[in-house]
Design an enzyme around this catalytic site. Structure first.
Site, short mmCIF file in Angstrom:
data_model
loop_
_atom_site.label_atom_id
_atom_site.label_comp_id
_atom_site.label_asym_id
_atom_site.label_seq_id
_atom_site.Cartn_x
_atom_site.Cartn_y
_atom_site.Cartn_z
N GLU A 169 -6.04 0.70 -7.23
CA GLU A 169 -4.95 -0.22 -6.91
C GLU A 169 -4.95 -1.52 -7.72
O GLU A 169 -5.26 -2.61 -7.19
CB GLU A 169 -4.95 -0.53 -5.40
CG GLU A 169 -4.81 0.72 -4.54
CD GLU A 169 -4.62 0.43 -3.06
OE1 GLU A 169 -4.85 -0.72 -2.65
OE2 GLU A 169 -4.23 1.35 -2.33
N GLU B 157 -3.94 8.13 -1.41
CA GLU B 157 -4.16 7.51 -0.10
C GLU B 157 -2.86 7.52 0.67
O GLU B 157 -1.80 7.19 0.11
CB GLU B 157 -4.59 6.03 -0.22
CG GLU B 157 -6.02 5.81 -0.57
CD GLU B 157 -6.38 4.32 -0.62
OE1 GLU B 157 -5.77 3.50 0.08
OE2 GLU B 157 -7.30 3.99 -1.41
C1 FCB Z 1 -5.53 0.44 0.52
C2 FCB Z 1 -6.97 0.36 0.08
C3 FCB Z 1 -7.96 0.89 1.08
C4 FCB Z 1 -7.55 0.55 2.49
C5 FCB Z 1 -6.12 0.93 2.74
C6 FCB Z 1 -5.65 0.70 4.15
O1 FCB Z 1 -4.78 -0.54 -0.11
O2 FCB Z 1 -7.16 1.06 -1.11
O3 FCB Z 1 -9.22 0.39 0.74
O4 FCB Z 1 -7.79 -0.78 2.75
O5 FCB Z 1 -5.29 0.24 1.87
#
Ligand code: FCB
Length: 435
Positions: free
Chosen positions: A167, A352
């Site tokens: 990210e 994610e």
């Molecule tokens: C993302 C992150 C992860 C976690 C989620 C909820 O931005 O990569 O570490 O905090 O959000």
């Protein structure tokens, strides 16, 4: 959950994600200080000043956790290695205990038939490098290349995939402009430098890994949809700026060799000298792209404010415990847009997706995941080459500035006893992932 593996393309991989600092227990095993330790120790930054010193104590409970991943029927485990655990001072001597730990982790995954998906950096910068300016420092790509070489030298022969930096938006903007994450700066010049150096470091690490014979290299970007708060042209332009800073800056750098004009408008005066010459490194060829997706924001213009002159308007619709709107359609839109405008035939992964909820049983999480899996199916039907979907997260963990309060896990963690208990969502996924 009304799915079978046959509802997704052949070879589609399901998995779960975690990150080092959020689960391992940073005080164990000879790891060095990180900027998250000092950020968390500074009043006002983190709920209850909580840090990752113990977290889920995954460091000592790795086998139990790997069994949980296997029990879920996951094909892939996306984890990160901690730079400060591997090189406590950021540069120089490696910590043998840290390298041994990741060696055991990779072997433990392979022994259970799970593919190891490595992320090299998920936010816990060694303090010694933060002291030198961290991501603002133009030496970051060199430091990061050394660390990459060290960790890849140990586990690079057995990983399934690797991505340098989790990210870039969070590393750059959230941490240097918004000040919400370590190092907690609110400084446009630091932001511009960090955003650029993150991409150069990504490119350098990609080159190092390729030269060391590692295949299946990717980039993991988080994307947040921006909807104008009204039909007013100012709000439409503000939402476009938000999208440019959050999403198009990084994809533009990686796949077009250029930054969007609506970001340069604010950041160009602050970029490091000669930034235009770095795109050949930034654009080192990739094998896949990962999209982390959670929510969208409604964005309004703020008249008379300096660039970027926008603010978040109140959400509409249901939200999670994070206050994040549940908006699955944008996951489909991002996957199709990414393929159409940037990545073409390159495989895309949802690296994610998940929600914070304290509900037990966590029916809301099951519904959230099901709706987002439907969005993935819609993107596939639209021609996006989506090849996998990983849930955030395997288990409840240290949710950064929100401490241990927000629970994203498929597995409940009691932070007093550290006992792990699979939630309803775990069982709902295992029901069809195990087949
Ligand atoms: C993302 C992150 C992860 C976690 C989620 C909820 O931005 O990569 O570490 O905090 O959000």
């Amino acid at each position: 959950m009304d799915f079978t593996r046959a509802d997704f393309p052949d070879g589609f991989r399901f998995g779960v994600a975690t990150s080092a600092y959020q689960i391992e227990g940073h005080q164990f095993g000879g790891a060095g200080q990180t900027h998250w330790d000092s950020f968390a120790a500074t009043p006002g930054n983190v709920v209850r000043f909580e840090n990752g010193a113990v977290a889920c104590d995954h460091y000592h409970r790795m086998d139990e956790d790997l069994d949980l991943i296997q029990g879920l029927g996951a094909d892939v485990y996306r984890f990160s290695t901690s730079w400060a655990r591997v090189m406590p001072e950021g540069t120089g001597a490696a910590n043998a205990e840290g390298l041994d730990f990741y060696d055991r982790l990779v072997d433990g995954l392979l022994a259970r038939g799970i593919s190891p998906a490595l992320t090299l950096y998920h936010w816990e910068l060694p303090q010694a490098l933060a002291d030198k300016g961290g991501w603002r420092n133009a030496d970051m790509p060199d430091w990061f290349a050394d660390y990459t070489e060290t960790i890849i030298g140990r586990i690079g022969d057995r990983i399934w995939s690797a991505a340098p930096i989790n990210e870039p938006w969070c590393v750059g903007w959230l941490s240097h402009f918004d000040g919400h994450h370590a190092p907690g700066l609110r400084d446009i010049r630091a932001t511009a430098r960090a955003m650029h150096h993150v991409l150069v470091s990504h490119g350098r690490a990609t080159q190092v890994m390729k030269a060391m014979g590692v295949g299946n290299l990717g980039a993991v970007c988080n994307m947040e949809w921006a909807t104008p708060a009204s039909d007013a042209p100012e709000d439409i332009a503000a939402a476009r700026r938000y999208d440019a800073i959050y999403n198009r800056f990084f994809m533009g750098g990686l796949f077009k060799g250029a930054y969007p004009d609506d970001v340069l408008e604010g950041l160009e005066p602050h970029l490091p000298h000669g930034w235009q010459d770095d795109f050949p490194v930034i654009q080192s060829p990739l094998d896949w792209v990962g999209v982390n997706y959670y929510t969208r924001k409604r964005i309004a213009a703020v008249e008379g404010a300096p660039w970027p002159a926008y603010a978040e308007a109140p959400t509409e619709g249901p939200t999670t415990d994070m206050g994040w709107e549940i908006y699955p359609d944008a996951l489909c839109d991002f996957l199709t847009r990414t393929a159409r405008e940037y990545t073409g035939d390159l495989p895309l992964f949802v690296t994610e997706n998940g929600m914070a909820s304290g509900a037990a049983p966590d029916e809301d999480r099951i519904q959230y995941l099901a709706e987002h899996l439907m969005a993935v199916r819609a993107a596939v039907a639209d021609g996006a080459p989506v090849a996998g979907y990983f849930v955030w997260s395997l288990m409840d963990n240290y949710e950064w500035a929100l401490g241990y309060e927000k629970r994203f896990g498929l597995v409940h963690v009691d932070f007093e006893t550290l006992a792990r208990t699979p939630k309803a969502s775990y069982h709902a996924l295992a029901d069809w992932w195990r087949r």
